[in-house]
Design a protein around this motif. Structure first.
Motif, short mmCIF file in Angstrom:
data_model
loop_
_atom_site.label_atom_id
_atom_site.label_comp_id
_atom_site.label_asym_id
_atom_site.label_seq_id
_atom_site.Cartn_x
_atom_site.Cartn_y
_atom_site.Cartn_z
N LYS A 1 4.43 9.81 -9.50
CA LYS A 1 3.97 9.94 -10.88
C LYS A 1 3.19 11.24 -11.06
O LYS A 1 3.37 11.97 -12.04
CB LYS A 1 3.11 8.74 -11.25
N THR A 2 2.32 11.54 -10.11
CA THR A 2 1.52 12.76 -10.18
C THR A 2 2.44 13.99 -10.16
O THR A 2 2.28 14.91 -10.98
CB THR A 2 0.54 12.83 -8.99
N LEU A 3 3.41 13.98 -9.25
CA LEU A 3 4.33 15.12 -9.17
C LEU A 3 5.18 15.22 -10.44
O LEU A 3 5.44 16.32 -10.95
CB LEU A 3 5.22 14.97 -7.94
N SER A 4 5.59 14.09 -10.96
CA SER A 4 6.38 14.09 -12.19
C SER A 4 5.57 14.65 -13.35
O SER A 4 6.07 15.45 -14.15
CB SER A 4 6.85 12.67 -12.49
N SER B 1 0.83 -1.20 0.00
CA SER B 1 0.00 0.00 0.00
C SER B 1 0.87 1.25 0.00
O SER B 1 0.64 2.18 -0.79
CB SER B 1 -0.92 -0.01 1.23
N VAL B 2 1.90 1.27 0.85
CA VAL B 2 2.80 2.43 0.91
C VAL B 2 3.52 2.58 -0.42
O VAL B 2 3.66 3.69 -0.95
CB VAL B 2 3.81 2.26 2.07
N GLN B 3 3.97 1.47 -0.97
CA GLN B 3 4.68 1.51 -2.25
C GLN B 3 3.78 2.08 -3.35
O GLN B 3 4.19 2.92 -4.14
CB GLN B 3 5.15 0.11 -2.63
N GLN B 4 2.53 1.62 -3.41
CA GLN B 4 1.61 2.10 -4.44
C GLN B 4 1.30 3.59 -4.25
O GLN B 4 1.30 4.37 -5.22
CB GLN B 4 0.33 1.28 -4.42
N ASP B 5 1.05 3.99 -3.00
CA ASP B 5 0.78 5.40 -2.73
C ASP B 5 1.98 6.26 -3.12
O ASP B 5 1.84 7.33 -3.72
CB ASP B 5 0.45 5.61 -1.25
N ARG C 1 15.74 9.93 -5.17
CA ARG C 1 15.73 9.17 -3.91
C ARG C 1 14.44 8.39 -3.74
O ARG C 1 14.45 7.27 -3.23
CB ARG C 1 15.93 10.12 -2.73
N ALA C 2 13.34 8.96 -4.18
CA ALA C 2 12.07 8.26 -4.08
C ALA C 2 12.08 7.01 -4.95
O ALA C 2 11.59 5.95 -4.54
CB ALA C 2 10.92 9.18 -4.50
N LYS C 3 12.67 7.13 -6.14
CA LYS C 3 12.78 5.95 -7.01
C LYS C 3 13.67 4.90 -6.35
O LYS C 3 13.38 3.70 -6.40
CB LYS C 3 13.34 6.33 -8.37
#
Length: 169
Positions: A21-24, A11-15, A65-67
Motif C-alpha cells: 500500500k505504501t509503495l502504491s 503478521s507477514v501478510q499485514q506487513d 504478484r504481491a497481490k
C-alpha cells in the motif's frame, strides 16, 4: 504450533499488505507530480523514459504478484484457521474421551476388587462345604463300621453260646 504459524502468517501478510500500500501510494504520488510529457522533449529523455517505463512495468508486475501472493496467503491462513479449529476440537474430544476412559477404569477397578472379595468368600464357603461333606461321609462310614462290628459281635456271641434247650424240672 499451528497457532504460532498462524500468527506469523498474519503478521507477514499485514506487513506485506502495508508495504504494498505504501509503495502504491508513493507510486501514485509520483505519477501525479510528474508533468505530462510532450512530444518535443521525448528525444532528449528517451533513455530515462525507457528506464522509467521498465521500472514501472517491473513495479506493476511485482505489485500484481504481491497481490497474488497475498491472496494465496489469505487462502493458506483460512485453511490454517480451519485446521487449527478442527484439531482443537479433536484435542478437546480426545481429552474428554480420556477422562471418560479413566473414570470407567476407576469404576472397573472398584468392581474387580468387589468381585475378588466375593470370590474369596465363595472359596471359603466351598472349603467349609467340603469340610462338612467330608465330616458327614466320615460319620456315615463310622456308623456303618459300628453296625458291622455289632453284627460281628452278635454273630460271635451266638457262636460262643450253645443253643439252650429248655430244662424240665
Amino acid at each position: 504450533m499451528l497457532e504460532t504459524l498462524r500468527k506469523r502468517l498474519l503478521s507477514v501478510q499485514q506487513d506485506f499488505t502495508s508495504g504494498l500500500k505504501t509503495l502504491s501510494d508513493k507510486s501514485k504520488e509520483a505519477k501525479v507530480k510528474s508533468k505530462p510529457r510532450t512530444v518535443s522533449c521525448l528525444p532528449k529523455y528517451s533513455a530515462g523514459l525507457e528506464l522509467l517505463s521498465r521500472y514501472e512495468d517491473t513495479w506493476a508486475a511485482l505489485h500484481r504478484r504481491a497481490k497474488e501472493r497475498a491472496g494465496a496467503g489469505e487462502q493458506v491462513d483460512s485453511k490454517v484457521v480451519v485446521l487449527s479449529a478442527h484439531w482443537e476440537k479433536e484435542t478437546t474430544s480426545l481429552i474428554a474421551g480420556l477422562g471418560s476412559v479413566t473414570a470407567n477404569l476407576t469404576h472397573l477397578e472398584a468392581s474387580f476388587e468387589g468381585i475378588e472379595n466375593h470370590l474369596l468368600n465363595l472359596e471359603d464357603l466351598c472349603a467349609q462345604y467340603e469340610s462338612e461333606r467330608y465330616k458327614h461321609v466320615q460319620s456315615q462310614q463310622l456308623e456303618n463300621y459300628k453296625k458291622n462290628k455289632r453284627k460281628e459281635l452278635e454273630t460271635f456271641k451266638a457262636e460262643l453260646d450253645p443253643p439252650r434247650t429248655p430244662v424240665k424240672v
